[in-house]
Design a protein around this motif. Structure first.
Motif, PDB file in Angstrom:
ATOM      1  N   ILE A  83       0.826  -1.288  -0.054  1.00 56.64           N
ATOM      2  CA  ILE A  83      -0.059   0.049   0.085  1.00 56.64           C
ATOM      3  C   ILE A  83       1.010   1.140  -0.023  1.00 56.64           C
ATOM      4  CG2 ILE A  83      -1.979  -0.909   1.007  1.00 56.64           C
ATOM      5  CD1 ILE A  83      -1.178  -0.168   3.797  1.00 56.64           C
ATOM      6  N   ASP A  98       1.186  -2.375   7.146  1.00 58.66           N
ATOM      7  CA  ASP A  98      -0.208  -1.398   7.651  1.00 58.66           C
ATOM      8  C   ASP A  98       0.329   0.143   7.512  1.00 58.66           C
ATOM      9  OD1 ASP A  98       1.402  -1.213  10.390  1.00 58.66           O
ATOM     10  OD2 ASP A  98       0.174  -2.938  10.639  1.00 58.66           O
ATOM     11  N   THR A 133      -2.786  -4.516   4.970  1.00 57.48           N
ATOM     12  CA  THR A 133      -2.918  -5.515   3.747  1.00 57.48           C
ATOM     13  C   THR A 133      -3.221  -6.815   4.334  1.00 57.48           C
ATOM     14  OG1 THR A 133      -0.560  -5.846   4.003  1.00 57.48           O
ATOM     15  CG2 THR A 133      -0.848  -4.079   2.878  1.00 57.48           C
ATOM     16  N   SER A 137      -2.853  -7.946   7.996  1.00 61.21           N
ATOM     17  CA  SER A 137      -3.857  -8.121   9.074  1.00 61.21           C
ATOM     18  C   SER A 137      -3.718  -8.992  10.156  1.00 61.21           C
ATOM     19  CB  SER A 137      -5.109  -8.659   8.053  1.00 61.21           C
ATOM     20  OG  SER A 137      -4.731 -10.043   7.834  1.00 61.21           O
ATOM     21  N   PHE A 156      -8.205  -4.700   1.465  1.00 58.22           N
ATOM     22  CA  PHE A 156      -7.215  -4.165   2.596  1.00 58.22           C
ATOM     23  C   PHE A 156      -8.421  -4.020   3.661  1.00 58.22           C
ATOM     24  CE2 PHE A 156      -5.096  -1.556  -0.788  1.00 58.22           C
ATOM     25  CZ  PHE A 156      -4.147  -2.451  -0.928  1.00 58.22           C
ATOM     26  N   SER A 175      -8.719  -3.829  -3.144  1.00 61.66           N
ATOM     27  CA  SER A 175      -7.502  -3.194  -3.141  1.00 61.66           C
ATOM     28  C   SER A 175      -7.553  -2.065  -4.179  1.00 61.66           C
ATOM     29  CB  SER A 175      -6.594  -4.350  -3.375  1.00 61.66           C
ATOM     30  OG  SER A 175      -7.049  -4.967  -4.671  1.00 61.66           O
ATOM     31  N   LYS A 210      -3.463   1.100  -3.547  1.00 62.41           N
ATOM     32  CA  LYS A 210      -2.559   0.060  -3.747  1.00 62.41           C
ATOM     33  C   LYS A 210      -1.467   0.757  -4.669  1.00 62.41           C
ATOM     34  CE  LYS A 210      -3.405  -2.811  -7.157  1.00 62.41           C
ATOM     35  NZ  LYS A 210      -4.040  -4.234  -7.816  1.00 62.41           N
TER      36      LYS A 210
END
Length: 307
Positions: A83, A98, A133, A137, A156, A175, A210
């Motif tokens: 990301i 993240d 992502t 997670s 996401f 995403s 993304k």
């Protein structure tokens, strides 16, 4: 080029000519290596501990088996999304796990508007917000009540942290969407924490989407099944949910940035020394952290996560 002893694997004399990046350490070590060296390599993480993580594929005890399989081409490549965040319409940052948006001082509310693909979703008052992502997670997002997402899923996770509105639940977002946080306000400055490594001040807005390039991880079949790693993470999350916010915060800081002294933890969390001692005591009794003598100052201890 040199060979890894016993195996027909070349070792690049220059990092820029390497195809595979082998990182020894924790998940956090892998993240730091990627942020320093870039995301262009096929990555193999090898844990120095007793168990693999989510970015470390195996432990050092299995290294011979892993290298034999790599030598024989018995591995697969798992491609994962990265990301990117554009902060205040200026500089761009990238994250594997993240991006967490929080006020600089812990336990301080921030106000923000959430927009997805130019559609208004909500206005909220919360301690923060985490965009993760699938790989991420199982990290900070999960500890805050976010969902577990399998790594091949093109979505996401967006997880509000301690929202004042109980209807603000985690969201699963495609995403390909563009996530925008606008009109961000707090009585202290707000920061975007990129993979727990870089802290960037956010004045008004942040746009998350993304990244155009992906990251590739080497996966060795039968070495460390995903279900066993998920089970450990779920049990850990269950324990953390029952703990006070200060203990959760100290644990996450140690997970991302440890080993740290008590003084380091106070500086990074902005908690009082008494509160940090209380949190460390709780985490120690649960067996979630350990300590070792600080060789630079034997009067102090270094604390680190035991997972």
């Amino acid at each position: 080029m040199k060979k890894i002893a016993k195996y027909d694997i070349d070792v690049a004399s220059n990092i820029n000519s390497a195809d595979i990046l082998i990182v020894f350490g924790s998940d956090n070590t892998v993240l730091k290596a990627l942020h320093k060296l870039g995301f262009k390599y096929k990555v193999l993480g090898i844990s120095l501990g007793s168990s693999a993580g989510f970015l470390t594929e195996t432990t050092i005890e299995n290294m011979d088996i892993v290298f034999e399989k790599i030598e024989g081409g018995r591995y697969r490549i798992e491609k994962c999304n990265v990301i990117k965040a554009i902060i205040d319409d200026e500089k761009t940052y990238r994250a594997v796990n993240d991006i967490a948006i929080f006020p600089y001082k812990s336990a301080t509310l921030m106000e923000y508007e959430l927009w997805v693909d130019e559609e208004f979703i909500w206005r909220d008052h919360a301690d923060g917000l985490i965009i993760a992502t699938p790989l991420g997670s199982t990290a900070y997002s999960m500890s805050a009540g976010g969902p577990i997402i399998l790594s091949k899923t093109n979505v996401f996770a967006l997880t509000p942290v301690n929202s004042l509105d109980p209807s603000r639940r985690p969201l699963i977002i495609p995403s390909e969407s563009i996530i925008e946080l606008m009109n961000i306000k707090s009585r202290v400055s707000v920061e975007a924490v990129i993979d727990g490594i870089d802290r960037i001040k956010v004045n008004e807005s942040i746009s998350i989407s993304k990244n155009s390039s992906i990251i590739s991880f080497i996966k060795i079949e039968g070495i460390s099944p995903i279900h066993s790693r998920l089970y450990r993470k779920v049990k850990l999350a269950e324990e953390l949910i029952e703990m006070p916010p200060s203990a959760k915060l100290v644990f996450k800081v140690l997970e991302y940035e440890g080993p740290l002294t008590q003084k380091d933890i106070v500086e990074k969390t902005l908690l009082s020394p008494r509160t940090v001692r209380y949190a460390l005591n709780i985490l120690g009794k649960r067996g979630l952290i350990k300590d070792i003598p600080n060789l630079r100052d034997v009067r102090q201890k270094l604390y680190y996560t035991n997972i």
